[in-house]
Design a protein around this motif. Structure first.
Motif, PDB file in Angstrom:
ATOM      1  N   LEU A 311      32.941 -45.688 -28.426  1.00 32.52           N
ATOM      2  CA  LEU A 311      32.927 -44.347 -29.840  1.00 32.52           C
ATOM      3  C   LEU A 311      31.008 -44.063 -28.928  1.00 32.52           C
ATOM      4  O   LEU A 311      30.184 -42.998 -30.096  1.00 32.52           O
ATOM      5  CB  LEU A 311      32.604 -44.657 -31.064  1.00 32.52           C
ATOM      6  N   LEU A 312      29.806 -44.581 -28.312  1.00 32.64           N
ATOM      7  CA  LEU A 312      29.026 -44.382 -27.726  1.00 32.64           C
ATOM      8  C   LEU A 312      28.890 -43.793 -26.429  1.00 32.64           C
ATOM      9  O   LEU A 312      30.011 -43.446 -25.430  1.00 32.64           O
ATOM     10  CB  LEU A 312      28.242 -45.256 -27.259  1.00 32.64           C
ATOM     11  N   HIS A 324      28.672 -39.020 -36.014  1.00 29.46           N
ATOM     12  CA  HIS A 324      29.759 -38.690 -37.430  1.00 29.46           C
ATOM     13  C   HIS A 324      28.719 -37.509 -37.986  1.00 29.46           C
ATOM     14  O   HIS A 324      28.729 -36.241 -37.549  1.00 29.46           O
ATOM     15  CB  HIS A 324      28.168 -39.995 -37.955  1.00 29.46           C
ATOM     16  N   LEU A 325      29.403 -37.867 -39.114  1.00 32.11           N
ATOM     17  CA  LEU A 325      29.674 -35.838 -40.453  1.00 32.11           C
ATOM     18  C   LEU A 325      28.536 -36.447 -41.468  1.00 32.11           C
ATOM     19  O   LEU A 325      27.683 -37.854 -41.465  1.00 32.11           O
ATOM     20  CB  LEU A 325      30.533 -36.174 -41.338  1.00 32.11           C
ATOM     21  N   ASP A 326      27.988 -35.237 -42.388  1.00 32.84           N
ATOM     22  CA  ASP A 326      26.976 -35.342 -43.004  1.00 32.84           C
ATOM     23  C   ASP A 326      27.097 -35.235 -44.417  1.00 32.84           C
ATOM     24  O   ASP A 326      28.689 -35.218 -44.212  1.00 32.84           O
ATOM     25  CB  ASP A 326      25.547 -34.447 -42.315  1.00 32.84           C
ATOM     26  N   ILE A 358      33.043 -41.027 -36.786  1.00 27.79           N
ATOM     27  CA  ILE A 358      33.779 -40.353 -36.705  1.00 27.79           C
ATOM     28  C   ILE A 358      34.413 -41.902 -35.182  1.00 27.79           C
ATOM     29  O   ILE A 358      34.600 -41.472 -34.249  1.00 27.79           O
ATOM     30  CB  ILE A 358      33.243 -38.931 -35.674  1.00 27.79           C
ATOM     31  N   THR A 359      35.829 -41.730 -35.956  1.00 30.87           N
ATOM     32  CA  THR A 359      36.649 -42.659 -34.668  1.00 30.87           C
ATOM     33  C   THR A 359      37.526 -41.874 -34.440  1.00 30.87           C
ATOM     34  O   THR A 359      38.592 -42.749 -33.140  1.00 30.87           O
ATOM     35  CB  THR A 359      36.783 -43.612 -35.775  1.00 30.87           C
ATOM     36  N   VAL A 391      46.953 -43.028 -32.473  1.00 33.76           N
ATOM     37  CA  VAL A 391      45.772 -43.878 -31.614  1.00 33.76           C
ATOM     38  C   VAL A 391      44.670 -43.448 -32.004  1.00 33.76           C
ATOM     39  O   VAL A 391      44.592 -42.164 -32.173  1.00 33.76           O
ATOM     40  CB  VAL A 391      46.376 -43.696 -30.159  1.00 33.76           C
ATOM     41  N   HIS A 392      43.568 -44.265 -32.140  1.00 31.98           N
ATOM     42  CA  HIS A 392      42.156 -44.476 -32.189  1.00 31.98           C
ATOM     43  C   HIS A 392      41.304 -45.669 -32.147  1.00 31.98           C
ATOM     44  O   HIS A 392      41.657 -46.667 -31.683  1.00 31.98           O
ATOM     45  CB  HIS A 392      42.068 -43.813 -34.109  1.00 31.98           C
ATOM     46  N   ALA A 393      39.816 -45.209 -31.881  1.00 30.24           N
ATOM     47  CA  ALA A 393      39.664 -46.663 -31.520  1.00 30.24           C
ATOM     48  C   ALA A 393      39.344 -47.505 -32.178  1.00 30.24           C
ATOM     49  O   ALA A 393      38.623 -46.874 -33.470  1.00 30.24           O
ATOM     50  CB  ALA A 393      38.162 -45.858 -31.028  1.00 30.24           C
ATOM     51  N   PRO A 394      39.743 -48.627 -32.484  1.00 30.08           N
ATOM     52  CA  PRO A 394      38.828 -49.881 -33.067  1.00 30.08           C
ATOM     53  C   PRO A 394      37.430 -50.079 -33.526  1.00 30.08           C
ATOM     54  O   PRO A 394      36.946 -49.589 -32.447  1.00 30.08           O
ATOM     55  CB  PRO A 394      39.383 -51.372 -32.272  1.00 30.08           C
ATOM     56  N   VAL A 395      37.202 -49.479 -35.054  1.00 29.43           N
ATOM     57  CA  VAL A 395      36.480 -50.103 -35.520  1.00 29.43           C
ATOM     58  C   VAL A 395      36.110 -51.319 -36.442  1.00 29.43           C
ATOM     59  O   VAL A 395      37.197 -51.630 -37.513  1.00 29.43           O
ATOM     60  CB  VAL A 395      35.683 -48.947 -36.279  1.00 29.43           C
TER      61      VAL A 395
END
Length: 396
Positions: A311-312, A324-326, A358-359, A391-395
């Protein structure tokens, strides 16, 4: 012949006329069932999708989607204790090379090589060349000079001797005191002692050997405490301060505890790295000096957010950033400081708390764009048509 043919035809027709006048036969059950199924299918095809042709639109969904859908995860910052792990070298905290101060033959070896000694213990005896007798003579002469000077002072007060005569006696007294001090030092130097507690690690002389002033004859090592030396980069040295706890992991898996005691104020020109030292306790006196160890420096705790390294991203200024979201569901990109990272997770600071991270879908939206957030829980429940989870990035 004509009459016979007619008769047969009429005879054959009579039964037909009788059958038509008879009641109709019952339809088989299978035929009736098939007919009903066909009729039901026709009705369903005709009226089953009638909802599509309604003139009034159905009620709108409770949630109005104003932009692309992105998956988000709400996070709170957590305390994290960062560490710096560097390779270092272990040396004795104190180590002295023993050298002769006076010339002389080795008369006695009072301590064997490898023995533990205390501060002030005599280690070696050199031939003193009758120094004790010479010292006694000088002390006697000093006593005579003191008595003569004391008598001369009384005579001077009565003006029975001159001032130069008094000064001559005072000079003789000083010369006698200097001679005593010099002989006493020579006698002490002929019997070298341990400057601190430790182990006589090496003895390089034998009985009868002639030592000259400045010649090395042994080595004393204080192994109750060790010194861990290492070099750190310019990026690492800014987080260090004296007094931080340090743990040294040895090759056999043992650990030594200590603290950071020195940080160089100038980088090495060749490598641009800074020299540091840590003092480590070695109460068991293990033979570790000269070996290598892994030094772990524990830094002060910090509040961080934990996320997947995937996510970087880099912002327009080339800094590490996170999207990210506000509170208005608009995409924001904030530069972060990477505190620590491994293959599975990254620890960063500089993000708002709480964080709407945001993932999934961060690469499809731009900064400032309004999106429709989908919480991670809903995205996990929703599955793709093939039956597999999206599928999404693991957090973490």
């Amino acid at each position: 012949a004509t009459t016979e043919i007619y008769t047969l035809s009429l005879h054959d027709a009579l039964p037909i006329s009788k059958d038509m006048d008879a009641p109709m036969r019952r339809i088989p059950f299978s035929y009736a069932l098939a007919s009903l199924l066909v009729l039901a299918l026709v009705i369903w095809l005709a009226f089953g999708n009638f909802q599509r042709f309604q003139t009034t639109a159905p009620d709108a969904s409770p949630r109005s989607e104003s932009g692309p859908r992105v998956e988000i995860s709400v996070q709170q910052s957590t305390p994290f204790i960062p560490q710096q792990i560097i390779q270092g070298q272990l040396t004795a905290a104190r180590e002295a090379t023993l050298r002769a101060s006076v010339a002389g033959l080795v008369a006695e070896k009072l301590v064997a090589q490898g023995s533990r000694v205390e501060e002030g213990d005599t280690l070696l005896v050199l031939d003193n060349d009758a120094l004790p007798e010479q010292l006694q003579q000088a002390q006697d002469e000093l006593a005579v000079a003191e008595a003569e000077y004391a008598g001369a002072r009384n005579l001077r007060q009565r003006e029975l001797i001159s001032q130069p005569e008094l000064l001559r006696l005072q000079s003789a007294l000083s010369a006698s005191a200097a001679s005593v001090a010099q002989l006493q030092k020579q006698l002490d130097d002929s019997r070298p002692t341990a400057p601190f507690d430790g182990v006589l690690n090496r003895v390089q002389v034998e009985l009868g050997d002639l030592l000259q002033p400045g010649e090395e004859w042994g080595q004393l090592v204080d192994d109750r405490r060790l010194k861990g030396a290492a070099w750190v980069s310019q990026q690492q040295v800014g987080d260090l301060s004296e007094g931080l706890p340090v743990t040294a992991r040895l090759l056999n898996g043992d650990h030594l505890e200590g603290e950071l005691t020195f940080i160089s104020h100038r980088a090495e020109e060749a490598t641009r790295t800074f020299y540091i030292e840590a003092t480590l306790d070695n109460p068991a006196g293990k033979r570790l000096a000269g070996g290598s160890a892994e030094l772990t420096i524990t830094l002060p705790p910090r509040q961080v957010h934990t996320l997947s390294p995937a996510l970087l991203s880099l912002n327009s200024e080339g800094q590490l950033a996170v999207k990210h979201l506000d509170e208005n569901d608009q995409v924001q990109q904030t530069a972060v400081e990477l505190v620590s990272a491994d293959i599975q997770r990254a620890y960063v600071t500089g993000l708002p708390d709480p964080l709407r991270l945001i993932t999934l879908g961060a690469g499809m939206v731009d900064v400032g764009e309004s999106v429709t957030p989908v919480p991670t829980e809903e995205a996990t429940i929703t599955q793709s048509p093939t039956g597999q989870d999206s599928v999404h990035a693991p957090v973490d």
